[in-house]
Design an enzyme around this catalytic site. Sequence first.
Site, PDB file in Angstrom:
ATOM      1  N   HIS A 159      46.725  30.072   2.476  1.00  0.00           N
ATOM      2  CA  HIS A 159      46.698  31.543   2.368  1.00  0.00           C
ATOM      3  C   HIS A 159      46.180  32.180   3.659  1.00  0.00           C
ATOM      4  CE1 HIS A 159      47.072  30.799  -2.011  1.00  0.00           C
ATOM      5  NE2 HIS A 159      46.205  29.821  -1.761  1.00  0.00           N
ATOM      6  N   SER A 280      54.357  42.359  30.176  1.00  0.00           N
ATOM      7  CA  SER A 280      54.761  43.681  29.700  1.00  0.00           C
ATOM      8  C   SER A 280      55.150  44.535  30.881  1.00  0.00           C
ATOM      9  CB  SER A 280      53.581  44.304  28.958  1.00  0.00           C
ATOM     10  OG  SER A 280      53.692  45.710  28.934  1.00  0.00           O
ATOM     11  N   LYS A 286      49.102  41.725  30.023  1.00  0.00           N
ATOM     12  CA  LYS A 286      49.716  41.003  28.920  1.00  0.00           C
ATOM     13  C   LYS A 286      50.306  39.642  29.292  1.00  0.00           C
ATOM     14  CE  LYS A 286      49.983  42.130  25.231  1.00  0.00           C
ATOM     15  NZ  LYS A 286      50.870  42.979  24.459  1.00  0.00           N
ATOM     16  N   ASN A 288      52.615  37.425  26.901  1.00  0.00           N
ATOM     17  CA  ASN A 288      53.213  37.485  25.559  1.00  0.00           C
ATOM     18  C   ASN A 288      53.994  36.223  25.210  1.00  0.00           C
ATOM     19  OD1 ASN A 288      52.247  40.082  25.079  1.00  0.00           O
ATOM     20  ND2 ASN A 288      54.047  41.035  26.028  1.00  0.00           N
ATOM     21  N   GLU A 293      58.480  34.246  19.641  1.00  0.00           N
ATOM     22  CA  GLU A 293      58.949  35.342  18.788  1.00  0.00           C
ATOM     23  C   GLU A 293      60.469  35.298  18.646  1.00  0.00           C
ATOM     24  OE1 GLU A 293      56.986  39.181  20.004  1.00  0.00           O
ATOM     25  OE2 GLU A 293      55.794  37.780  21.159  1.00  0.00           O
TER      26      GLU A 293
END
Length: 462
Positions: A159, A280, A286, A288, A293
């Site tokens: 969870h 970015s 940043k 990333n 993703e």
Amino acid sequence: MAEKGKSWEKRLSGEPDALTVDFVESISIDKRLYKYDVVGSIAHARMLAEKRLITRDEFKQIRDGLIEISQEIAEGRFVFEKKYEDIHMAVEAALVARIGEAGKKLHTGRSRNDQVATDMRLWMRDQIEMLQAKITLLQKALVKMTAGYCDDVMPGYTHLQRAQPVAIASYVLSFVEQLERDFVRLGNCRNLLSISPLGSGAIAGSTLALDRKSTAKQLGFLDISYNSIDAVSDRDFCAEFIFDCAIIATHLSRLAEDWILYCSSEFGFIRVDDAYCTSSSMMPQKRNPDLLELIRGRTGTVYGALMAMLTILKGQPSGYNRDMQEDKGHVFSASDTVEACLDVARAIVSHTKFNTEKISAGLEEGFLDATALAEYLVRKGVAFREAHAVVGALVAECEKQNKKLAELTLDEFAKHSAAIEADVYEHLGARTVVGTYVTEGSAGPKQAKEQIEYWNRQLGQR
Ligand code: ARG
């Protein structure tokens, strides 16, 4: 074959509308089947010669012509024309243009319906091997990654809440297991699809005495299909293949999701090498995890392909329908997507490190040792439900006092259970607990080392 090229031009009057040509063509997509089309045609022609439906010489002309065409396509010298609709017609038309009369005999006892079903199976057989090889490479990268982390511990989550401590190696190996099922699943798919539909013709087979087993054998199929109607109607294997791709995508997506979280400042569990990060356009600080993703995002493409494929099949009346032609875009898209994701996942795995110090520093947060404490009580003769309640109360107590379980005094323990003795401290603390896992397949360093040995043996043979 006349200049215009298509054999059915005598049946239909005039030229097809430009809209028709554009709408029915699939050559822009199925041209990538060309090698399989050529190989299938050579096998068919050889069989026709064996059955004396064409002469030896005609077979040789056909074979050599097809090989030359294949060469031309491979070298980018072949002009694909939409008017031929698909790769099958394009190759045949080129053959006739090249060798004349003998070329017109190639399609004897064959329809594009059994031809395309054959080509797709041949393509998929190879593609499955390719995907399996890439799965293996990713598994090897994961196993290699584990080597440095057998004795390092991290929280295991359920969870997304801290649950029990696990060896980092065990966490990584969990993906090797998943991928193994994907490998086997693809192998099963390959076996099931490995039957030759060739000789089923358009729907009813042929009045010519074709030797279906000969073509099946030449093409390395395990068997032939035994019902011509089913053979030209069947694209189950396409749906199954895409499903297998979809599960791979699911597994990669879950790995990606973990790692996207893990490389956030909040977790800080891993560091992905700069080469596999993006930045970015606005925020200069940043780093990333866009590749992860995108792996997660592309799962949508693969699921979409699966839904499309199933939908294409569901409403079709028996026999071949042109709807089937729509299979290719989805099959290719699912396969290409997963293939690219496997490559990228492997590269990322090979260039990612766990921040073991950071993980260790927070390891005693979240009472990861609570379950082991309950099991300690079980060994002291307390019923598990009782033990569960005792430890629950102890955790609540710790929260109040802002302590870890290991920081409670023996007196404090004794207030909750007389079964707790001085040896309890040998069973507390996340790092201690992972060393005490004994069941097979547990997430402890001992089991992780055994699993690594197993995988090194298993994957080393591939
Ligand atoms: N390109 C078609 C396909 O992929 C094969 C053509 C069959 N066409 C036909 N009119 N029977 O399914």
